[in-house]
Design a protein around this motif. Structure first.
Motif, PDB file in Angstrom:
ATOM      1  N   VAL A  11       7.656   0.742   4.535  1.00 38.43           N
ATOM      2  CA  VAL A  11       6.381   0.384   3.903  1.00 38.43           C
ATOM      3  C   VAL A  11       6.507   0.558   2.381  1.00 38.43           C
ATOM      4  O   VAL A  11       7.047   1.559   1.915  1.00 38.43           O
ATOM      5  CB  VAL A  11       5.210   1.262   4.416  1.00 38.43           C
ATOM      6  CG1 VAL A  11       3.907   0.875   3.715  1.00 38.43           C
ATOM      7  CG2 VAL A  11       5.060   1.141   5.911  1.00 38.43           C
ATOM      8  N   THR A  35       3.534  -2.495   7.045  1.00 37.35           N
ATOM      9  CA  THR A  35       2.106  -2.397   7.357  1.00 37.35           C
ATOM     10  C   THR A  35       1.648  -0.966   7.129  1.00 37.35           C
ATOM     11  O   THR A  35       2.273  -0.020   7.620  1.00 37.35           O
ATOM     12  CB  THR A  35       1.835  -2.795   8.823  1.00 37.35           C
ATOM     13  OG1 THR A  35       2.314  -4.121   9.038  1.00 37.35           O
ATOM     14  CG2 THR A  35       0.349  -2.730   9.130  1.00 37.35           C
ATOM     15  N   LEU A  36       0.580  -0.804   6.403  1.00 40.15           N
ATOM     16  CA  LEU A  36       0.027   0.522   6.136  1.00 40.15           C
ATOM     17  C   LEU A  36      -0.915   0.909   7.256  1.00 40.15           C
ATOM     18  O   LEU A  36      -1.745   0.105   7.690  1.00 40.15           O
ATOM     19  CB  LEU A  36      -0.714   0.515   4.792  1.00 40.15           C
ATOM     20  CG  LEU A  36      -1.109   1.876   4.243  1.00 40.15           C
ATOM     21  CD1 LEU A  36       0.135   2.681   3.862  1.00 40.15           C
ATOM     22  CD2 LEU A  36      -2.008   1.736   3.027  1.00 40.15           C
ATOM     23  N   THR A  37      -0.811   2.153   7.747  1.00 38.44           N
ATOM     24  CA  THR A  37      -1.674   2.617   8.836  1.00 38.44           C
ATOM     25  C   THR A  37      -2.438   3.849   8.399  1.00 38.44           C
ATOM     26  O   THR A  37      -1.984   4.620   7.545  1.00 38.44           O
ATOM     27  CB  THR A  37      -0.843   2.961  10.085  1.00 38.44           C
ATOM     28  OG1 THR A  37       0.130   3.959   9.732  1.00 38.44           O
ATOM     29  CG2 THR A  37      -0.126   1.714  10.611  1.00 38.44           C
ATOM     30  N   VAL A  38      -3.602   4.051   8.992  1.00 41.43           N
ATOM     31  CA  VAL A  38      -4.422   5.221   8.684  1.00 41.43           C
ATOM     32  C   VAL A  38      -3.681   6.487   9.093  1.00 41.43           C
ATOM     33  O   VAL A  38      -3.109   6.568  10.185  1.00 41.43           O
ATOM     34  CB  VAL A  38      -5.774   5.129   9.425  1.00 41.43           C
ATOM     35  CG1 VAL A  38      -6.580   6.420   9.210  1.00 41.43           C
ATOM     36  CG2 VAL A  38      -6.556   3.929   8.946  1.00 41.43           C
ATOM     37  N   ALA A  40      -0.981   7.631   7.622  1.00 48.07           N
ATOM     38  CA  ALA A  40       0.432   7.610   7.251  1.00 48.07           C
ATOM     39  C   ALA A  40       0.665   8.448   5.997  1.00 48.07           C
ATOM     40  O   ALA A  40      -0.216   8.574   5.142  1.00 48.07           O
ATOM     41  CB  ALA A  40       0.888   6.173   7.015  1.00 48.07           C
TER      42      ALA A  40
END
Length: 374
Positions: A11, A35-38, A40
């Motif tokens: 990322v 993809t950025l995820t909550v 992370a």
């Protein structure tokens, strides 16, 4: 705000700006990869070079504000500012343009503080204590009970002391050099100064020196001889221009001689109408003098030219006998000036007009002939 990157395995985010949004530090970002995820975890990498230039320009803005107050007076107050890595812009209240002497004085004061290697001291204190210490606050800005005070210099009465939450140089020596590149108006009683520091100042000076070197090369002289060489060329140009004007407006002018040869015989006087090239409005009076001298008896003229700026100039003039015979220069000019998008008027024996539409000269001269019965 800062710029840089946020990254994790697979990322990558490019950060173009950061903002304080009601106490929340927000990052303006574009996902460059993955993809950025909550939830992370990412690593923040600051663009340190960019921040370094921002800090230098921000501290220089504080020095500029203080220097303006010293040179112009305490009425000066900040009316807006912009700090970028490349340059700074500062708007301030003042009632007239700064002279070159005032600009130099301001620039010298700022550079004195830079060369003195003054420490930039930041303290957090109560708002009342900050004001008692002489900290400058921005008009209309809302401050809390606890504020951050930035002082340039460790003295009790430093060169600059302001309420400020921004990032700054640790020492004025980091700024290197301060150079004003422009001063202008942005509205009623508001002036704007743009300036550069450190690398921006070096780049600006290098560009200016390159221009001087190019001028010296074109003039085939040394750099220190450029001003004198330019003055000599200007004098030569004025002399040549004066000789040309005399040739165009004097008795030897083929154009005027041709216009006189084509003069129309009216009831009581001769009328000369012509468009002449390369003359200014003031030169048309010399044309009339030549016509008056070369034509025996009552005579009048209506002449026009396109000036160096590309605008039309009209002149109507007549001898006393022509005026007695019915010629009225002022009435002629009033009638034809509108055809060149202009206005004008004058006495019966002489009148002039300027305009905006040089393409209308032919119509204006034709209208003058019609109005005078030629």
């Amino acid at each position: 705000g800062d710029a840089g990157e946020l990254s994790a395995e697979g990322v990558a985010l490019t950060i173009s700006d950061t903002k304080n949004h009601n106490g929340l530090y927000a990052h303006v970002a574009q996902v460059a990869e993955g993809t950025l995820t909550v939830g992370a975890t990412v690593t923040a990498a600051l663009d340190a070079e960019r921040r370094g230039f921002l800090r230098r320009n921000h501290t220089a803005t504080h020095l500029l504000d203080a220097a303006l107050k010293q040179v112009l007076g305490e009425h000066v107050s900040q009316a807006g500012s912009l700090v970028t890595p490349e340059h700074l812009r500062f708007d301030f209240t003042h009632f007239e343009a700064l002279s070159s002497e005032q600009l130099k004085a301001v620039e010298d004061l700022v550079n004195q503080q830079i060369f003195a290697s003054k420490p930039v001291v930041t303290r957090v204190m109560g708002i009342d204590e900050a004001k008692a210490a002489g900290a400058v606050a921005l008009f209309g800005e809302k401050y809390g009970d606890v504020v951050r005070v930035v002082s340039v210099g460790a003295e009790d009465q430093p060169f600059s002391r302001e309420l400020c939450g921004g990032t700054h140089a640790a020492n004025t020596a980091e700024i290197g050099l301060f150079k004003i590149i422009s001063e202008s108006s942005t509205g009623s009683n508001v002036r704007r100064i743009e300036a550069v520091t450190s690398k921006g100042a070096l780049d600006y000076m290098a560009d200016r020196l390159a221009l001087v070197d190019a001028a010296a090369a074109a003039l085939k002289c040394r750099v220190d001889e450029v001003p004198a060489r330019v003055e000599n060329l200007q004098a030569e140009l004025r002399e040549t221009s004066n000789k040309l004007k005399k040739a165009l407006t004097g008795g030897s002018s083929d154009a005027i001689s041709g216009a006189i040869d084509g003069a129309v015989e009216l009831d009581g006087y001769k009328l000369v109408v012509a468009e002449l090239q390369g003359l200014e409005a003031a030169d048309l009076r010399n044309v009339w003098d030549t016509v008056h001298q070369k034509v025996a008896g009552p005579v009048a003229c209506v002449v026009a030219s396109v000036t160096e700026k590309g605008t039309p100039a009209l002149l109507a003039a007549g001898s006393d006998d022509a005026v007695k015979a019915g010629f009225h220069a002022g009435n002629v000019i009033k009638r034809i000036a509108g055809l060149v998008d202009g206005r004008g008027g004058g006495r019966p024996n002489m009148a002039q007009a300027g305009g905006k539409n040089a393409a209308g000269i032919a119509d204006a001269l034709a209208a003058a002939k019609t109005a005078l019965g030629a």
